[in-house]
Write a protein that holds these residues in place. Structure first.
Motif, PDB file in Angstrom:
ATOM      1  N   PHE A 128     -14.303  26.969 -59.150  1.00 54.04           N
ATOM      2  CA  PHE A 128     -14.037  25.969 -57.886  1.00 54.04           C
ATOM      3  C   PHE A 128     -15.522  25.439 -57.644  1.00 54.04           C
ATOM      4  O   PHE A 128     -16.208  25.908 -57.891  1.00 54.04           O
ATOM      5  N   TYR A 129     -15.391  24.171 -57.095  1.00 52.04           N
ATOM      6  CA  TYR A 129     -16.458  23.274 -56.647  1.00 52.04           C
ATOM      7  C   TYR A 129     -16.469  22.881 -55.377  1.00 52.04           C
ATOM      8  O   TYR A 129     -15.398  23.135 -54.639  1.00 52.04           O
ATOM      9  N   GLU A 130     -17.704  22.889 -54.793  1.00 51.74           N
ATOM     10  CA  GLU A 130     -17.950  22.598 -53.246  1.00 51.74           C
ATOM     11  C   GLU A 130     -16.540  21.689 -52.904  1.00 51.74           C
ATOM     12  O   GLU A 130     -16.478  20.691 -53.338  1.00 51.74           O
TER      13      GLU A 130
ATOM     14  N   ILE B 154     -17.686  29.970 -46.492  1.00 60.27           N
ATOM     15  CA  ILE B 154     -18.831  29.548 -46.997  1.00 60.27           C
ATOM     16  C   ILE B 154     -19.753  30.602 -47.675  1.00 60.27           C
ATOM     17  O   ILE B 154     -19.934  31.590 -47.264  1.00 60.27           O
ATOM     18  N   ILE B 155     -20.416  30.126 -48.693  1.00 60.09           N
ATOM     19  CA  ILE B 155     -21.328  30.785 -49.474  1.00 60.09           C
ATOM     20  C   ILE B 155     -22.573  30.419 -49.562  1.00 60.09           C
ATOM     21  O   ILE B 155     -22.919  29.276 -49.852  1.00 60.09           O
ATOM     22  N   LYS B 156     -23.768  31.190 -49.237  1.00 61.51           N
ATOM     23  CA  LYS B 156     -25.030  30.523 -48.902  1.00 61.51           C
ATOM     24  C   LYS B 156     -25.875  31.585 -49.690  1.00 61.51           C
ATOM     25  O   LYS B 156     -25.979  32.891 -49.555  1.00 61.51           O
ATOM     26  N   GLY B 157     -26.758  31.102 -50.785  1.00 64.82           N
ATOM     27  CA  GLY B 157     -27.429  31.822 -51.573  1.00 64.82           C
ATOM     28  C   GLY B 157     -28.815  31.317 -51.514  1.00 64.82           C
ATOM     29  O   GLY B 157     -29.157  29.947 -51.406  1.00 64.82           O
TER      30      GLY B 157
ATOM     31  N   ASP C  69     -28.944  27.440 -51.398  1.00 63.93           N
ATOM     32  CA  ASP C  69     -27.783  26.477 -51.721  1.00 63.93           C
ATOM     33  C   ASP C  69     -26.569  26.845 -50.949  1.00 63.93           C
ATOM     34  O   ASP C  69     -26.369  28.214 -50.768  1.00 63.93           O
ATOM     35  N   VAL C  70     -25.985  26.050 -50.296  1.00 64.77           N
ATOM     36  CA  VAL C  70     -24.767  26.429 -49.595  1.00 64.77           C
ATOM     37  C   VAL C  70     -23.577  25.785 -50.149  1.00 64.77           C
ATOM     38  O   VAL C  70     -23.489  24.490 -50.640  1.00 64.77           O
ATOM     39  N   LYS C  71     -22.427  26.365 -50.456  1.00 67.47           N
ATOM     40  CA  LYS C  71     -21.327  25.891 -50.969  1.00 67.47           C
ATOM     41  C   LYS C  71     -20.349  26.196 -49.928  1.00 67.47           C
ATOM     42  O   LYS C  71     -20.060  27.199 -49.648  1.00 67.47           O
ATOM     43  N   THR C  72     -19.220  25.041 -49.623  1.00 61.76           N
ATOM     44  CA  THR C  72     -18.167  25.455 -48.562  1.00 61.76           C
ATOM     45  C   THR C  72     -16.783  24.948 -49.411  1.00 61.76           C
ATOM     46  O   THR C  72     -16.873  24.180 -49.990  1.00 61.76           O
TER      47      THR C  72
ATOM     48  N   GLY D 122     -34.663  23.549 -57.231  1.00 65.68           N
ATOM     49  CA  GLY D 122     -34.643  24.597 -56.050  1.00 65.68           C
ATOM     50  C   GLY D 122     -33.549  25.764 -56.790  1.00 65.68           C
ATOM     51  O   GLY D 122     -33.270  25.907 -57.873  1.00 65.68           O
ATOM     52  N   PHE D 123     -33.070  26.561 -55.663  1.00 68.22           N
ATOM     53  CA  PHE D 123     -32.009  27.543 -56.203  1.00 68.22           C
ATOM     54  C   PHE D 123     -30.554  27.008 -55.990  1.00 68.22           C
ATOM     55  O   PHE D 123     -30.186  26.314 -54.664  1.00 68.22           O
ATOM     56  N   ILE D 124     -29.946  27.079 -56.963  1.00 73.08           N
ATOM     57  CA  ILE D 124     -28.706  26.449 -57.090  1.00 73.08           C
ATOM     58  C   ILE D 124     -27.750  27.481 -57.583  1.00 73.08           C
ATOM     59  O   ILE D 124     -27.834  27.914 -58.841  1.00 73.08           O
ATOM     60  N   LEU D 125     -26.528  27.480 -56.822  1.00 73.07           N
ATOM     61  CA  LEU D 125     -25.591  28.725 -57.290  1.00 73.07           C
ATOM     62  C   LEU D 125     -24.605  27.895 -58.389  1.00 73.07           C
ATOM     63  O   LEU D 125     -24.532  26.780 -58.217  1.00 73.07           O
ATOM     64  N   HIS D 126     -24.256  28.629 -59.200  1.00 69.74           N
ATOM     65  CA  HIS D 126     -23.466  28.244 -60.499  1.00 69.74           C
ATOM     66  C   HIS D 126     -22.251  28.842 -60.485  1.00 69.74           C
ATOM     67  O   HIS D 126     -21.999  30.029 -59.918  1.00 69.74           O
ATOM     68  N   ASN D 127     -21.012  28.448 -61.073  1.00 74.43           N
ATOM     69  CA  ASN D 127     -19.989  29.184 -61.437  1.00 74.43           C
ATOM     70  C   ASN D 127     -19.395  29.831 -60.273  1.00 74.43           C
ATOM     71  O   ASN D 127     -19.046  30.846 -60.325  1.00 74.43           O
ATOM     72  N   ILE D 128     -19.412  29.146 -59.177  1.00 81.16           N
ATOM     73  CA  ILE D 128     -18.342  29.813 -58.143  1.00 81.16           C
ATOM     74  C   ILE D 128     -17.028  29.872 -58.763  1.00 81.16           C
ATOM     75  O   ILE D 128     -16.269  28.905 -59.015  1.00 81.16           O
TER      76      ILE D 128
END
Length: 174
Positions: free
Chosen positions: A49-51, A148-151, A159-162, A36-42
């Protein structure tokens, strides 16, 4: 008659994928994206940084937030400030951006970036010096802040990263 029957068998065998080592392919099938939709390289201030990791910021100082979507097709990025463990929702959204198309000047491709700042108990985000939005919070919530970043892509695969957000006063960071 025998030659016609052999010709029909050869024709049907080649039309059904015969002679391809047992593999048949349908050119009308689209590849399935299992992830699916996955955010990379936050990244925050050029550090990966990783979730679930803690991001430390200093009051009154801007910090960069960067991300990479899986493609440069149109997508949406929403940034949230969560206090006391609340999930992302319209009530804690800082900003929503449309990205991934050359017509979207703030994030015209798969890579996007904004600057954010914590000041006067408000987390605000900016792009190219212009304010995109902000979210106030109370002093007692400093230990429970989450960024929180939601893409999401055009098909609403998200994809949600916290990230835990640790806020330091300028005197603490020196």
């Amino acid at each position: 008659m025998k030659h016609i029957l052999i010709a029909i068998i050869i024709f049907l065998s080649s039309a059904c994928g015969g002679g391809s080592g047992g593999k048949s392919t349908n050119i009308n099938e689209l590849p399935v994206d299992e992830e699916g939709f996955i955010l990379h390289n936050i990244r925050f201030d050029s550090k990966d940084f990783y979730e679930g990791e803690q991001v430390t910021v200093t009051t009154g100082t801007r910090f960069d937030v960067q991300w990479v979507s899986p493609s440069s097709a149109s997508y949406r990025i929403d940034l949230y400030l969560s206090t006391n463990g609340e999930a992302h929702s319209d009530t804690n959204k800082i900003v929503g951006l449309r990205c991934g198309s050359t017509s979207f000047s703030l994030c015209p491709n798969a890579t996007g970036e904004v600057q954010c700042e914590v000041d006067d108990n408000t987390l605000s985000c900016f792009a190219e010096g212009d304010s995109l939005g902000g979210k106030p919070f109370q002093d007692e919530d400093l230990s429970n802040l989450r960024f929180i970043i939601k893409g999401c892509d055009a098909l609403n695969n998200c994809d949600v990263k916290t990230f835990d957000l640790m806020v330091q006063n300028i005197s603490e960071g020196e």
